[in-house]
Design an enzyme around this catalytic site. Structure first.
Site, PDB file in Angstrom:
ATOM      1  CE1 TYR A   1      24.483  -5.406 -34.630  1.00 32.03           C
ATOM      2  CE2 TYR A   1      24.745  -3.356 -33.413  1.00 32.03           C
ATOM      3  CZ  TYR A   1      25.201  -4.616 -33.742  1.00 32.03           C
ATOM      4  OH  TYR A   1      26.362  -5.100 -33.189  1.00 32.03           O
TER       5      TYR A   1
ATOM      6  CE  LYS B   1      24.802  -7.759 -31.467  1.00 32.43           C
ATOM      7  NZ  LYS B   1      25.424  -9.057 -31.133  1.00 32.43           N
TER       8      LYS B   1
END
Length: 307
Positions: free
Chosen positions: A187, A191
């Site tokens: 993740y 990002k």
């Protein structure tokens, strides 16, 4: 900074796209833009998700009942799906004022790959939005031409979750871009990629305002893959996570404010509606690596036959 929905100007002459507009802060963003008069394309995987979202928006925002909220089918997990959605939009519209790359996933199982062969969170949160945006750039540039700065915008929903990426950053040398990493590191990769790409967009397309707002901890479906026990989630929803109305405000600010000039293009924002110089990961500042991330996406797009 103080910012509320009442600060958003009239948007009757604007066309917007919101990916992931069927839930969470995406749905709230669609609802608010529509009540302000924008023509909004709600991009979702299926017509069923769109129709359910429309019913919920009409219930929560009666002023949106007569608004223009149109369906755009979009599957960000594949390069082909992302390109097809962009081409579909361009067949319908000649201008695009606000592109919200809002859709995303978090905490999907370790090792899960997209059909293009990339770690799933990287595919949906970073690569897919890159392909979608890349093929919308001609209409964004056309919208920006001979118009005041900010007439065309790319708003990439970021996250301070970028700090979950290891110190070494995004593993571009891995053919899958991190499938062996933990799901939280993955993740973070995605990002971190979003922030770097936003900075690249600002450098390469200076007439388009590109921003990366972090919404803060929000009550949404994004945590559904995490497997958090319901009693703990109940506590988190009341103590840590904020309502979607709050979570959407920073990206609504990014998409509609007239107070950001050229010098702030490519910026990262935090709640509530604040430009933030301190970025969540050291690699965010490395624009030379950002160029490598851009080039990786271009090559991956070509590999998929979607350039």
């Amino acid at each position: 900074m103080s910012f509320s929905e009442s600060d958003i100007p009239d948007l009757h002459d604007k066309v917007a796209v919101v990916t992931g507009g069927n839930s969470g802060i995406g749905k709230q963003t669609v609802a608010v833009l529509a009540t302000k008069g924008a023509k909004v394309y709600l991009a979702a995987r299926t017509k069923e998700k769109y129709e359910q979202a429309i019913n919920e928006i009409h219930a929560s925002h009666p002023a949106a009942v007569d608004a223009q909220i149109l369906f755009l089918q979009l599957d960000l997990s594949t390069a082909a799906g992302a390109k097809a959605a962009a081409e579909d939009f361009k067949a319908k519209e000649s201008v695009l004022h606000i592109l919200y790359n809002n859709a995303g996933v978090m905490g999907t199982p370790k090792g899960k790959l997209s059909s293009d062969g990339y770690e799933y969170q990287w595919a949906v949160n970073a690569f897919g939005p890159f392909v979608f945006t890349y093929h919308l750039l001609p209409v964004l540039e056309q919208t920006a031409e001979n118009a005041p700065f900010g007439a065309a915008r790319i708003i990439n929903t970021a996250s301070d979750g970028a700090k979950q990426a290891p110190k070494s950053g995004i593993p571009l040398d891995d053919p899958t871009v991190g499938s062996s990493a933990t799901r939280f590191e993955c993740y973070g990769h995605s990002k971190l990629g979003i922030i770097l790409i936003t900075r690249q967009l600002a450098e390469r397309y200076p007439n388009i305002l590109s921003l990366a707002p972090h919404p803060g901890p929000v009550r949404s479906d994004l945590t559904r893959e995490l497997g958090i026990p319901r009693p703990i989630m109940w506590i988190l929803n009341r103590v840590v996570f904020k309502p979607v109305q709050y979570g959407a405000l920073t990206q609504l600010y990014a998409g509609t404010t007239t107070t950001i000039d050229h010098s702030k293009n490519g910026s990262y924002l935090i709640p509530l509606a604040k430009l933030e110089k301190k970025l969540p990961h050291s690699q965010c500042y490395d624009d030379q690596f950002g160029k490598k991330v851009w080039d990786w996406n271009i090559e991956a797009m070509k590999k998929a036959g979607c350039d």
